[in-house]
Design an enzyme around this catalytic site. Structure first.
Site, PDB file in Angstrom:
ATOM      1  N   CYS A   1     -69.512  45.477 -27.711  1.00 60.06           N
ATOM      2  CA  CYS A   1     -69.147  44.260 -26.969  1.00 60.06           C
ATOM      3  C   CYS A   1     -69.687  43.005 -27.663  1.00 60.06           C
ATOM      4  O   CYS A   1     -68.990  42.015 -27.815  1.00 60.06           O
ATOM      5  CB  CYS A   1     -69.712  44.280 -25.556  1.00 60.06           C
ATOM      6  N   ASP A   2     -70.960  43.038 -28.062  1.00 55.82           N
ATOM      7  CA  ASP A   2     -71.645  41.805 -28.478  1.00 55.82           C
ATOM      8  C   ASP A   2     -72.015  41.731 -29.960  1.00 55.82           C
ATOM      9  O   ASP A   2     -72.436  40.673 -30.427  1.00 55.82           O
ATOM     10  CB  ASP A   2     -72.929  41.626 -27.643  1.00 55.82           C
TER      11      ASP A   2
ATOM     12  N   CYS B   1     -74.766  46.527 -25.244  1.00 51.70           N
ATOM     13  CA  CYS B   1     -73.501  47.043 -25.789  1.00 51.70           C
ATOM     14  C   CYS B   1     -73.193  46.420 -27.142  1.00 51.70           C
ATOM     15  O   CYS B   1     -72.787  45.258 -27.226  1.00 51.70           O
ATOM     16  CB  CYS B   1     -72.381  46.760 -24.795  1.00 51.70           C
TER      17      CYS B   1
HETATM   18  C1  LIG Z   1     -73.337  42.433 -20.365  1.00 49.38           C
HETATM   19  C2  LIG Z   1     -72.097  43.259 -20.632  1.00 49.38           C
HETATM   20  C3  LIG Z   1     -71.144  42.767 -21.493  1.00 49.38           C
HETATM   21  C4  LIG Z   1     -69.995  43.499 -21.743  1.00 49.38           C
HETATM   22  N1  LIG Z   1     -69.053  42.985 -22.597  1.00 49.38           N
HETATM   23  C5  LIG Z   1     -67.917  43.660 -22.795  1.00 49.38           C
HETATM   24  C6  LIG Z   1     -66.898  43.128 -23.649  1.00 49.38           C
HETATM   25  O1  LIG Z   1     -67.068  42.048 -24.235  1.00 49.38           O
HETATM   26  N2  LIG Z   1     -65.764  43.846 -23.790  1.00 49.38           N
HETATM   27  C7  LIG Z   1     -65.557  45.052 -23.164  1.00 49.38           C
HETATM   28  O2  LIG Z   1     -64.481  45.641 -23.299  1.00 49.38           O
HETATM   29  N3  LIG Z   1     -66.506  45.574 -22.371  1.00 49.38           N
HETATM   30  C8  LIG Z   1     -67.670  44.930 -22.172  1.00 49.38           C
HETATM   31  N4  LIG Z   1     -68.639  45.468 -21.378  1.00 49.38           N
HETATM   32  C9  LIG Z   1     -68.405  46.805 -20.797  1.00 49.38           C
HETATM   33  C10 LIG Z   1     -67.485  46.695 -19.578  1.00 49.38           C
HETATM   34  O3  LIG Z   1     -67.974  45.710 -18.709  1.00 49.38           O
HETATM   35  C11 LIG Z   1     -67.404  48.051 -18.861  1.00 49.38           C
HETATM   36  O4  LIG Z   1     -66.972  49.042 -19.760  1.00 49.38           O
HETATM   37  C12 LIG Z   1     -66.405  47.973 -17.700  1.00 49.38           C
HETATM   38  O5  LIG Z   1     -66.764  46.943 -16.806  1.00 49.38           O
HETATM   39  C13 LIG Z   1     -66.338  49.296 -16.941  1.00 49.38           C
HETATM   40  O6  LIG Z   1     -65.447  49.124 -15.896  1.00 49.38           O
HETATM   41  P1  LIG Z   1     -65.492  50.038 -14.591  1.00 49.38           P
HETATM   42  O7  LIG Z   1     -64.409  49.506 -13.726  1.00 49.38           O
HETATM   43  O8  LIG Z   1     -65.456  51.460 -14.976  1.00 49.38           O
HETATM   44  O9  LIG Z   1     -66.916  49.803 -13.923  1.00 49.38           O
HETATM   45  P2  LIG Z   1     -67.767  48.497 -13.562  1.00 49.38           P
HETATM   46  O10 LIG Z   1     -67.287  47.282 -14.235  1.00 49.38           O
HETATM   47  O11 LIG Z   1     -69.177  48.915 -13.760  1.00 49.38           O
HETATM   48  O12 LIG Z   1     -67.489  48.318 -11.993  1.00 49.38           O
HETATM   49  C14 LIG Z   1     -68.056  49.189 -11.068  1.00 49.38           C
HETATM   50  C15 LIG Z   1     -67.736  48.705  -9.667  1.00 49.38           C
HETATM   51  O13 LIG Z   1     -68.144  49.708  -8.740  1.00 49.38           O
HETATM   52  C16 LIG Z   1     -68.780  49.084  -7.645  1.00 49.38           C
HETATM   53  N5  LIG Z   1     -69.663  50.083  -7.022  1.00 49.38           N
HETATM   54  C17 LIG Z   1     -70.712  50.749  -7.542  1.00 49.38           C
HETATM   55  N6  LIG Z   1     -71.265  51.582  -6.637  1.00 49.38           N
HETATM   56  C18 LIG Z   1     -70.529  51.437  -5.509  1.00 49.38           C
HETATM   57  C19 LIG Z   1     -70.590  52.016  -4.209  1.00 49.38           C
HETATM   58  N7  LIG Z   1     -71.507  52.931  -3.861  1.00 49.38           N
HETATM   59  N8  LIG Z   1     -69.679  51.617  -3.290  1.00 49.38           N
HETATM   60  C20 LIG Z   1     -68.723  50.714  -3.596  1.00 49.38           C
HETATM   61  N9  LIG Z   1     -68.612  50.141  -4.818  1.00 49.38           N
HETATM   62  C21 LIG Z   1     -69.508  50.494  -5.748  1.00 49.38           C
HETATM   63  C22 LIG Z   1     -69.479  47.873  -8.230  1.00 49.38           C
HETATM   64  O14 LIG Z   1     -69.722  46.905  -7.211  1.00 49.38           O
HETATM   65  C23 LIG Z   1     -68.435  47.426  -9.250  1.00 49.38           C
HETATM   66  O15 LIG Z   1     -67.508  46.580  -8.618  1.00 49.38           O
HETATM   67  C24 LIG Z   1     -69.808  44.761 -21.115  1.00 49.38           C
HETATM   68  C25 LIG Z   1     -70.771  45.254 -20.242  1.00 49.38           C
HETATM   69  C26 LIG Z   1     -71.913  44.515 -19.982  1.00 49.38           C
HETATM   70  C27 LIG Z   1     -72.951  45.058 -19.039  1.00 49.38           C
END
Ligand SMILES: Cc1cc2nc3c(=O)[nH]c(=O)nc-3n(C[C@H](O)[C@H](O)[C@H](O)COP(=O)(O)OP(=O)(O)OC[C@H]3O[C@@H](n4cnc5c(N)ncnc54)[C@H](O)[C@@H]3O)c2cc1C
Length: 308
Positions: A136-137, A133
């Site tokens: 992000c980084d 990303c």
């Molecule tokens: C290494 C890294 C660094 C990042 N740094 C930043 C940053 O500095 N700033 C920023 O704004 N964003 C950053 N991001 C992006 C950010 O993390 C994501 O945009 C954000 O987490 C998305 O949130 P979400 O809740 O949609 O999904 P996610 O955070 O992906 O959460 C998904 C959830 O769904 C659950 N899940 C999946 N499948 C199932 C299932 N079948 N049953 C039950 N639960 C399930 C998982 O366990 C998880 O808890 C980064 C991402 C990464 C990978």
């Protein structure tokens, strides 16, 4: 019968949990195999507003979000969802690995997992030179040398974004032509800070105690192996939305991103989606949280018989 089951415990799911708990909907959050979501795999998050000039550790942020949701009354189920069914009565059944539950509404907040290269030191170097990303980084690589892997629109976007910060960007693609849109390609080709290497695959990394120092590449045409010193490697080779458990029930695009309309409504009454699972453009913690808030308010209206 539950009022709302939130599937996923990343920023979208936990924000929705806080809002629905405060609205007395007693949400049940299914944490999934990655409790806290993607941010638990990073170190410092510097763009979460309110975290102060020093930023906040990704794990700490997600633990605090969960503690806040629990304090408001959200309950958690440690496990994952394998299937969702719509019942004749309009209620929904959520199937876990073991057991099932009935609910009036569901919020899908299961995110999308970034596809990464099978590099031997990948797990050790994620966050220490390896990233998926640029938004992000990228800030951590100001004035440094970086490489981007990929050939689609995301790789073009990431290269263009990084070229504003880094001293040098090398875009590496395994084929002899990009599949990105023509406009995006032209923008990258015209950028003097971006060098392009075609027909080449990144096969290994070089690192010291601080993190990545270089990459090892193989050219498919010449079969030659070479090394490139870089401080960062951004893998922009796509994401897989975690939606297989609702395939055939909820409308999604060919990649598996859920279609939403009028906010967070899906095609199935009572099922909502928020965060990276429906947003392939922004993919940020703050945007996922914003969508989680929106979904929570729409769930509340749905249960009250207002709206869709
Ligand atoms: C290494 C890294 C660094 C990042 N740094 C930043 C940053 O500095 N700033 C920023 O704004 N964003 C950053 N991001 C992006 C950010 O993390 C994501 O945009 C954000 O987490 C998305 O949130 P979400 O809740 O949609 O999904 P996610 O955070 O992906 O959460 C998904 C959830 O769904 C659950 N899940 C999946 N499948 C199932 C299932 N079948 N049953 C039950 N639960 C399930 C998982 O366990 C998880 O808890 C980064 C991402 C990464 C990978």
């Amino acid at each position: 019968m539950e009022k709302v089951v939130i599937i996923g415990s990343g920023p979208a799911g936990l924000t929705a949990a806080i809002y629905t708990a405060r609205a007395a909907l007693e949400p049940l959050v299914v944490a999934g195999l990655q409790p806290g979501g993607q941010l638990t795999t990073t170190s410092i998050v510097e763009n979460w507003p309110g975290s102060g000039p020093e930023g906040i550790d990704g794990n700490e942020l997600m633990q605090k979000m969960r503690a806040q949701a629990e304090h408001m009354g959200a309950r958690f189920h440690e496990g994952r969802v394998i299937k969702v069914e719509r019942n004749g009565s309009g209620s929904l059944t959520v199937h876990f690995d073991e057991g099932q539950i009935q609910t009036k509404t569901i919020l899908i907040a299961t995110g999308a997992s970034a596809i990464t290269l099978p590099l031997p030191a990948k797990d050790k170097l994620m966050g220490y030179g390896l990233s998926t990303c640029a938004v992000c980084d990228g800030f951590f690589y100001r004035g440094k040398k970086v490489a981007v892997v990929g050939g689609g629109d995301s790789a073009m976007e990431e290269s263009h974004y990084l070229a504003k910060l880094a001293a040098e960007v090398t875009l590496i693609h395994r084929r002899d032509a990009f599949r990105a849109s023509k406009t995006m390609q032209e923008r990258v080709v015209a950028n003097p800070k971006i060098r392009i290497i075609y027909n080449t695959e990144v096969v290994d990394t070089r690192a010291d105690a601080q993190g990545l120092t270089g990459i090892v590449m193989t050219n498919f045409v010449t079969k030659e192996t070479s090394e490139l010193p870089v401080d960062g490697l951004f893998m922009a080779i796509g994401h897989i939305p975690n939606t297989s458990f609702v395939r055939g029930l909820v409308d999604m695009d060919e990649k598996g991103y859920i279609f939403v309309k009028d906010g967070t409504y899906t095609n199935v009454p009572g099922i909502f989606a928020a965060g990276d699972v429906e947003d392939q453009l922004y993919r940020q913690a703050i945007t996922a949280s914003g969508r989680g808030c929106q979904a929570a308010l729409q769930v509340e209206r749905f249960i009250d018989g207002i709206g869709h």
